[in-house]
Write a protein that holds these residues in place. Structure first.
Motif, PDB file in Angstrom:
ATOM      1  N   GLU A 529      -1.441  -7.617  -2.082  1.00 19.38           N
ATOM      2  CA  GLU A 529      -3.177  -7.775  -2.764  1.00 19.38           C
ATOM      3  C   GLU A 529      -2.873  -7.159  -3.931  1.00 19.38           C
ATOM      4  N   LEU A 530      -2.927  -5.709  -4.414  1.00 17.30           N
ATOM      5  CA  LEU A 530      -2.572  -4.934  -5.070  1.00 17.30           C
ATOM      6  C   LEU A 530      -2.203  -5.813  -7.021  1.00 17.30           C
ATOM      7  N   SER A 531      -0.839  -6.204  -6.151  1.00 16.20           N
ATOM      8  CA  SER A 531       0.389  -7.203  -7.220  1.00 16.20           C
ATOM      9  C   SER A 531      -1.052  -8.690  -7.983  1.00 16.20           C
ATOM     10  N   VAL A 532      -1.285  -9.243  -6.681  1.00 14.93           N
ATOM     11  CA  VAL A 532      -1.855 -10.244  -6.705  1.00 14.93           C
ATOM     12  C   VAL A 532      -3.646  -9.876  -7.444  1.00 14.93           C
ATOM     13  N   GLN A 533      -4.222  -9.215  -7.389  1.00 15.70           N
ATOM     14  CA  GLN A 533      -5.148  -8.566  -8.443  1.00 15.70           C
ATOM     15  C   GLN A 533      -4.676  -8.102  -9.402  1.00 15.70           C
ATOM     16  N   SER A 534      -3.789  -7.366  -9.886  1.00 12.78           N
ATOM     17  CA  SER A 534      -3.239  -7.053 -11.015  1.00 12.78           C
ATOM     18  C   SER A 534      -3.464  -8.270 -12.245  1.00 12.78           C
ATOM     19  N   ASP A 535      -2.305  -9.234 -11.477  1.00 17.47           N
ATOM     20  CA  ASP A 535      -1.933 -10.249 -11.968  1.00 17.47           C
ATOM     21  C   ASP A 535      -2.264 -11.645 -11.347  1.00 17.47           C
ATOM     22  N   PRO A 536      -3.552 -12.134 -11.558  1.00 19.52           N
ATOM     23  CA  PRO A 536      -3.733 -13.348 -10.451  1.00 19.52           C
ATOM     24  C   PRO A 536      -2.694 -14.511 -10.465  1.00 19.52           C
ATOM     25  N   ASP A 537      -2.193 -14.812 -12.246  1.00 18.56           N
ATOM     26  CA  ASP A 537      -2.082 -15.889 -13.032  1.00 18.56           C
ATOM     27  C   ASP A 537       0.129 -16.010 -12.262  1.00 18.56           C
ATOM     28  N   SER A 538       0.647 -14.590 -11.743  1.00 17.23           N
ATOM     29  CA  SER A 538       2.014 -14.228 -11.206  1.00 17.23           C
ATOM     30  C   SER A 538       2.194 -14.268 -10.316  1.00 17.23           C
ATOM     31  N   THR A 539       3.809 -15.114  -9.455  1.00 17.52           N
ATOM     32  CA  THR A 539       3.649 -14.763  -7.780  1.00 17.52           C
ATOM     33  C   THR A 539       4.496 -13.251  -7.981  1.00 17.52           C
ATOM     34  N   PRO A 540       4.011 -12.245  -7.150  1.00 18.49           N
ATOM     35  CA  PRO A 540       4.297 -11.306  -7.140  1.00 18.49           C
ATOM     36  C   PRO A 540       5.742 -11.550  -6.518  1.00 18.49           C
ATOM     37  N   ALA A 541       7.060 -10.452  -6.819  1.00 20.66           N
ATOM     38  CA  ALA A 541       8.198 -11.091  -6.472  1.00 20.66           C
ATOM     39  C   ALA A 541       8.405  -9.192  -6.120  1.00 20.66           C
ATOM     40  N   ARG A 542       9.329  -9.302  -4.883  1.00 13.41           N
ATOM     41  CA  ARG A 542       9.218  -8.270  -3.752  1.00 13.41           C
ATOM     42  C   ARG A 542      11.066  -7.991  -3.663  1.00 13.41           C
ATOM     43  N   PRO A 543      11.356  -7.761  -3.688  1.00  9.58           N
ATOM     44  CA  PRO A 543      12.969  -7.187  -3.375  1.00  9.58           C
ATOM     45  C   PRO A 543      12.796  -7.094  -2.156  1.00  9.58           C
ATOM     46  N   LEU A 544      13.968  -7.191  -1.415  1.00 11.58           N
ATOM     47  CA  LEU A 544      13.874  -7.442  -0.064  1.00 11.58           C
ATOM     48  C   LEU A 544      15.075  -6.434   0.104  1.00 11.58           C
ATOM     49  N   PHE A 545      15.826  -6.352  -0.232  1.00 13.99           N
ATOM     50  CA  PHE A 545      16.136  -5.213   0.358  1.00 13.99           C
ATOM     51  C   PHE A 545      16.401  -3.990  -0.608  1.00 13.99           C
ATOM     52  N   CYS A 546      15.701  -3.346  -1.532  1.00 11.08           N
ATOM     53  CA  CYS A 546      15.769  -2.119  -2.417  1.00 11.08           C
ATOM     54  C   CYS A 546      14.734  -1.044  -1.624  1.00 11.08           C
ATOM     55  N   ASP A 547      14.141  -1.554  -0.608  1.00  5.11           N
ATOM     56  CA  ASP A 547      13.496  -0.303   0.333  1.00  5.11           C
ATOM     57  C   ASP A 547      14.377   0.514   0.584  1.00  5.11           C
ATOM     58  N   ASP A 548      14.378   2.008   1.151  1.00  7.37           N
ATOM     59  CA  ASP A 548      14.534   2.911   1.529  1.00  7.37           C
ATOM     60  C   ASP A 548      12.996   4.170   1.799  1.00  7.37           C
ATOM     61  N   PRO A 549      13.347   4.052   3.253  1.00  3.82           N
ATOM     62  CA  PRO A 549      12.631   4.373   4.013  1.00  3.82           C
ATOM     63  C   PRO A 549      12.675   6.366   3.560  1.00  3.82           C
ATOM     64  N   GLU A 550      13.242   6.706   3.388  1.00  3.58           N
ATOM     65  CA  GLU A 550      13.815   8.497   2.492  1.00  3.58           C
ATOM     66  C   GLU A 550      12.465   8.523   1.468  1.00  3.58           C
ATOM     67  N   SER A 551      13.200   7.663   0.817  1.00  4.07           N
ATOM     68  CA  SER A 551      11.761   7.575  -0.952  1.00  4.07           C
ATOM     69  C   SER A 551      11.110   7.118  -0.369  1.00  4.07           C
ATOM     70  N   ASP A 552      10.252   6.867   0.364  1.00  3.60           N
ATOM     71  CA  ASP A 552       9.263   6.845   0.583  1.00  3.60           C
ATOM     72  C   ASP A 552       8.658   7.437   1.330  1.00  3.60           C
ATOM     73  N   LEU A 553       9.018   8.621   1.857  1.00  4.51           N
ATOM     74  CA  LEU A 553       8.530   9.931   3.058  1.00  4.51           C
ATOM     75  C   LEU A 553       8.630  10.605   1.886  1.00  4.51           C
ATOM     76  N   ALA A 554       9.213  10.772   1.025  1.00  2.16           N
ATOM     77  CA  ALA A 554       9.657  12.157  -0.120  1.00  2.16           C
ATOM     78  C   ALA A 554       8.379  11.272  -1.284  1.00  2.16           C
ATOM     79  N   LEU A 555       7.915  10.670  -1.466  1.00  4.49           N
ATOM     80  CA  LEU A 555       6.999  10.215  -2.814  1.00  4.49           C
ATOM     81  C   LEU A 555       5.954  10.579  -1.879  1.00  4.49           C
ATOM     82  N   SER A 556       5.633  10.353  -0.774  1.00  7.82           N
ATOM     83  CA  SER A 556       4.141  10.427  -0.702  1.00  7.82           C
ATOM     84  C   SER A 556       4.086  12.064   0.532  1.00  7.82           C
TER      85      SER A 556
END
Length: 910
Positions: A529-556
């Motif tokens: 939703e944030l990506s579409v709001q920021s750039d409505p003319d583009s389809t957001p590309a989200r990598p499927l295998f680049c998440d790091d749950p431990e990084s999410d915890l550390a950054l938040s």
């Protein structure tokens, strides 16, 4: 209510009789004794009259059956319209999720006032502190670190656990990629490492031996500069580089780039530390041979020694006084106080031989003696300098501790740190260096008289607000700026990767305490939703295998924990996720809603998606958060969230709107507005709005009094031939868990005697539902209360057990349902369920206490005991679930005192 029991025309039943006027002649089932006489033919000799009487009797029987069917339909679960007829809703899970969400956002925090245009400076009392931790690397440019700053680092940096291992890796490879979350002391540790390894190296006498590298140039250009010796750089120099890897279109250096830099550094006898934030972009670097995670600074020690330093400064300790500068952030070289000084150092100046010995021990485990000393220093407030000695309190100009004032201040400081009110105001499980610095300065200021109690608490509350500001300020600024120097259009690729950390923090603020997978999935929805709001003319590309749950915890600043997760009515153990601090969820939502108006539209769309989530742990927590957001701007929240969802066709969305309204009603500032909305909906609203109003009324805060609440529910329930009687009765039952329970029972008794059938039905359906509803489906209390400890009990029995003064009223109302023709069948089924709940399948006692209170009051008359006798026999003959003789005997003895038992009845059930 003997006369009403077989009323020929149920539209006008007679008023119920008092308990002591129950007819002993009533047969089992509560039918009136002259039923057969009424059905007898008027003229025994007339066949036509007999046929007419038979037809009339058959018609009456059909009408009774239709009335019973209508009544049974009204006892259905009003929340299950979207589900199969036999599939119940998980109301208990929804109640628990709502309660958890309310606890998450319960702390109404006074956000301190400060200049938002320059949040890097915070002024409280006479304390002026730097707090801006926003991407400090972007503001740094190529240049030497001043010698006085290096000296300050030598004296004041507190080394984190594993520091020696990091230094040895840097010495061995010349290059270290140091990863961690912003604000955790990464840059401070990097400067301390570079200062130490270069001091005794080839550049030891070089006044510019530690330099910050321009983050815009990257690893390749730094390698080229090192080889060429550009800018007069001498051998043995240490370089600190903080590349801007989070900018869209920026590619991280690869392994070959790092090898090239390491080779160039080795040729020049130099060192470099590359500081990166954990995340998908930097994780490959951290996983390589040069990578290492920087442990967070030991901020509890930092607070202790920093606090002592401030207090000693007031007492004139020249050893610690000196060195200007401002505290940039937790990464910029340790924590400083208002005068610009950092917390005392914990690693000593080591000779190489002693250093190797100590490293050897650290390799085998932790340097226990050193850690012990560090902990002891923290408790005693002692400071250890780089040469390994204690700060020289004697012979260095420190004043004597006149009449013990400094010692007393230190004792008071230790007590103040543990003050529950101060701890609650801070609202963070652990502090980062800049936060620890401010906290210590606030404590010292309060002890020295320059900061009042309210200023202290307000400043402590501001820590979470500043963190939230830093998380959101200018996140997408890079999207609006072209790459430097080439004049091209702004880079729009990578918006999803840029927004994901922000989305995760928002999702965690809304869904904290839910499963990690639920929070992560919600974060990805919001990222879209944030990506579409920021750039409505583009389809957001989200990598499927680049998440790091431990990084999410550390950054938040999040933490995982094992806990119960509701799945299909059962609890299983799952991985839950929380903020590391009770103050952060409210601070994040306040920052988001009050300062970033363009974000509201995608967040509203996201919350509407969460409203449709079938998991109560998601939808109910989101509803509570929507209520809190509405409080911050009720006009917007009502128009964009509450009203549209209140008129939705699905019950799930309407429950969301009702829960959000109730959450707003919990704030005194908005209670009047919410009550006006609910009152208008109950009187003049569409059917969907009246349904939503009924659900809001069931929480007990959307009307001025309990009588007003019940009047509104009755108004909703009886309108349009009882079209919404089911949802009205459900919320009458919910009110029975509140302290005003006696008022609800009184009104139910009044309705049973009302001349309007819809009012009677509202009472009867509520009574039956009371027997069929478990406590944890409607109770907001935590376990530990009388009702809360009986969560799996039927509410009727739980009330009988915990509120003995109400037992007579409860029995009278249930007796009325058992003796009314149209409610009799459903009420008997409910009574059977109650009897079977006396003990569990394994024989352990369950609701026996409640039955022992209710049954004697329910079977006070002879015909009531005959009816119970008949029901117990039926249960014993049940082929699917036969009741054992032993249990039947026990139930009979619970209901009937020994003096009233008859031998044939005793024999009939064992």
């Amino acid at each position: 209510m003997a006369d009403e029991a077989v009323a020929e025309h149920p539209a006008e039943p007679a008023a119920p009789k008092a308990k002591d006027a129950r007819s002993p002649e009533a047969p089992r089932g509560g039918a009136r004794g002259d039923d057969n006489a009424k059905d007898a033919p008027d003229a025994p000799g007339s066949s036509d009259a007999s046929d007419a009487a038979d037809a009339e009797a058959a018609e009456r029987e059909k009408e009774r059956e239709r009335a019973a069917d209508r009544f049974k339909d009204r006892t259905r679960d009003p929340l299950a319209e979207e589900q199969g007829e036999e599939e119940p809703t998980d109301a208990a899970a929804a109640t628990r999720a709502r309660r958890s969400g309310q606890k998450l956002l319960a702390s109404g925090r006074d956000l301190i006032g400060f200049d938002r245009s320059d949040v890097g400076r915070l002024h409280i009392g006479d304390i002026n502190i730097g707090l801006d931790a926003r991407r400090s690397g972007l503001s740094m440019r190529d240049g030497p670190v001043p010698e006085e700053e290096l000296l300050r680092i030598r004296r004041t940096h507190i080394e984190p656990e594993g520091y020696v291992r990091l230094r040895r890796a840097l010495e061995a490879r010349r290059l270290l990629v140091l990863g961690g979350a912003p604000g955790t002391g990464r840059a401070s540790t990097a400067l301390a490492l570079l200062e130490e390894v270069t001091r005794d190296g080839e550049g030891g006498r070089n006044s510019e031996r530690v330099r910050r590298a321009d983050p815009e140039r990257g690893v390749r250009e730094l390698a080229a500069q090192v080889v060429a010796g550009e800018g007069g750089r001498l051998r043995g120099t240490g370089y600190l580089l903080e590349p801007a890897l989070d900018r869209p279109g920026t590619l991280p250096p690869d392994g070959m780039d790092l090898d090239q830099l390491a080779s160039a550094l080795a040729e020049q006898g130099s060192y470099a530390v590359v500081v990166v934030s954990v995340g998908s972009a930097a994780n490959p670097l951290l996983a390589g041979r040069y990578g290492a995670i920087c442990p967070p600074a030991p901020t509890r020690e930092l607070v202790a020694v920093r606090l002592r330093q401030r207090l000693e400064e007031e007492h004139g300790d020249p050893v610690r006084v000196g060195g200007g500068g401002s505290a940039r952030d937790g990464d910029g070289g340790g924590a400083r106080d208002g005068g610009g000084r950092r917390a005392p150092n914990r690693h000593a100046d080591r000779n190489r031989g002693g250093d190797a010995d100590r490293d050897e021990g650290r390799d085998e485990g932790r340097d226990e003696g050193r850690d012990e000393g560090r902990t002891q220093d923290a408790h005693q407030g002692g400071d250890r300098t780089r040469d390994g000695s204690q700060d020289r309190d004697r012979g260095q100009g420190r004043r004597p501790d006149d009449d013990g004032s400094l010692s007393r201040l230190l004792e008071r400081a230790a007590e103040l740190r543990e003050d529950p009110e101060v701890t609650e105001a801070v609202g963070l499980d652990d502090l980062r260096p800049a936060e620890a610095e401010l906290f210590a300065s606030l404590l010292a200021g309060h002890l020295l008289g320059s900061v009042g109690r309210e200023e202290l608490l307000s400043g402590c509350r501001g820590l979470a607000a500043v963190q939230a500001y830093e998380w959101f300020a200018g996140v997408d600024r890079a999207l609006a700026a072209p790459p430097p120097g080439d004049g091209r259009a702004p880079v729009r690729s990578g918006t999803a990767a840029l927004f994901h950390p922000v989305a995760f923090r928002i999702a965690l603020a809304v869904l904290g305490g839910a499963s990690h997978s639920a929070v992560s999935a919600a974060a990805h929805l919001l990222t879209w939703e944030l990506s579409v709001q920021s750039d409505p003319d583009s389809t957001p590309a989200r990598p499927l295998f680049c998440d790091d749950p431990e990084s999410d915890l550390a950054l938040s600043r999040a933490r995982p924990a094992d806990g119960p997760v509701d799945v299909a009515g059962a609890e299983v153990t799952g991985r839950l996720i929380f903020y590391r601090g009770a103050a952060l969820p409210a601070a994040v939502l306040a920052e988001l809603w009050d300062r970033h108006f363009p974000v509201r539209a995608p967040v509203v769309r996201w919350l509407r998606l969460l409203a449709d989530d079938p998991r109560p742990q998601v939808s109910m927590r989101a509803a509570v958060a929507a209520g809190e957001l509405s409080v911050r701007d009720f006009e917007h929240g009502y128009a964009e969230l509450v009203r549209p969802l209140a008129e939705a066709p699905t019950p799930r969305r309407r429950v969301f709107a009702a829960t959000a309204l109730d959450q707003a009603a919990g704030h005194a500032s908005h209670r009047r507005a919410v009550r006006k909305v609910v009152e208008d909906w109950s009187r003049h609203g569409t059917p969907a709005l009246r349904w939503t109003a009924a659900m809001a009324l069931g929480y007990g805060r959307s009307a001025d009094s309990m009588d007003d609440t019940l009047d509104a529910l009755a108004r909703i329930g009886v309108r349009d031939d009882g079209e919404q009687l089911a949802v009205a009765s459900l919320n009458v039952v919910r009110l029975l868990t509140l302290p005003e329970c006696a008022t609800v029972l009184r009104r139910l008794a009044d309705w049973t005697g009302h001349r309007g059938e819809e009012y009677q039905d509202l009472a009867l359906v509520s009574i039956v539902r009371l027997a069929l509803t478990d406590v944890d489906e409607v109770l907001d209390d935590e376990p530990g209360t009388p009702l809360g400890d009986r969560g799996d009990w039927p509410l009727l029995l739980a009330l009988a057990a915990t509120r003995p003064e109400l037992t007579g009223k409860l029995a009278d109302l249930f007796w009325t349902a058992l003796n009314t023709a149209r409610s009799r069948d459903v009420a008997f089924d409910a009574l059977e369920a109650l009897l079977r709940s006396a003990s569990r399948k394994d024989g352990r006692e369950w609701t026996r206490e409640g039955l022992a209170a209710l049954l004697p009051a329910l079977t006070a008359e002879e015909h009531d005991r005959r009816r119970l006798d008949w029901l117990l026999q039926r249960m014993m003959r049940d082929q699917d679930r036969p009741l054992t003789e032993e249990r039947a005997r026990a139930l009979w003895r619970l209901a009937v005192p020994a003096r009233q038992r008859r031998s044939e009845e005793e024999e009939s059930h064992g």
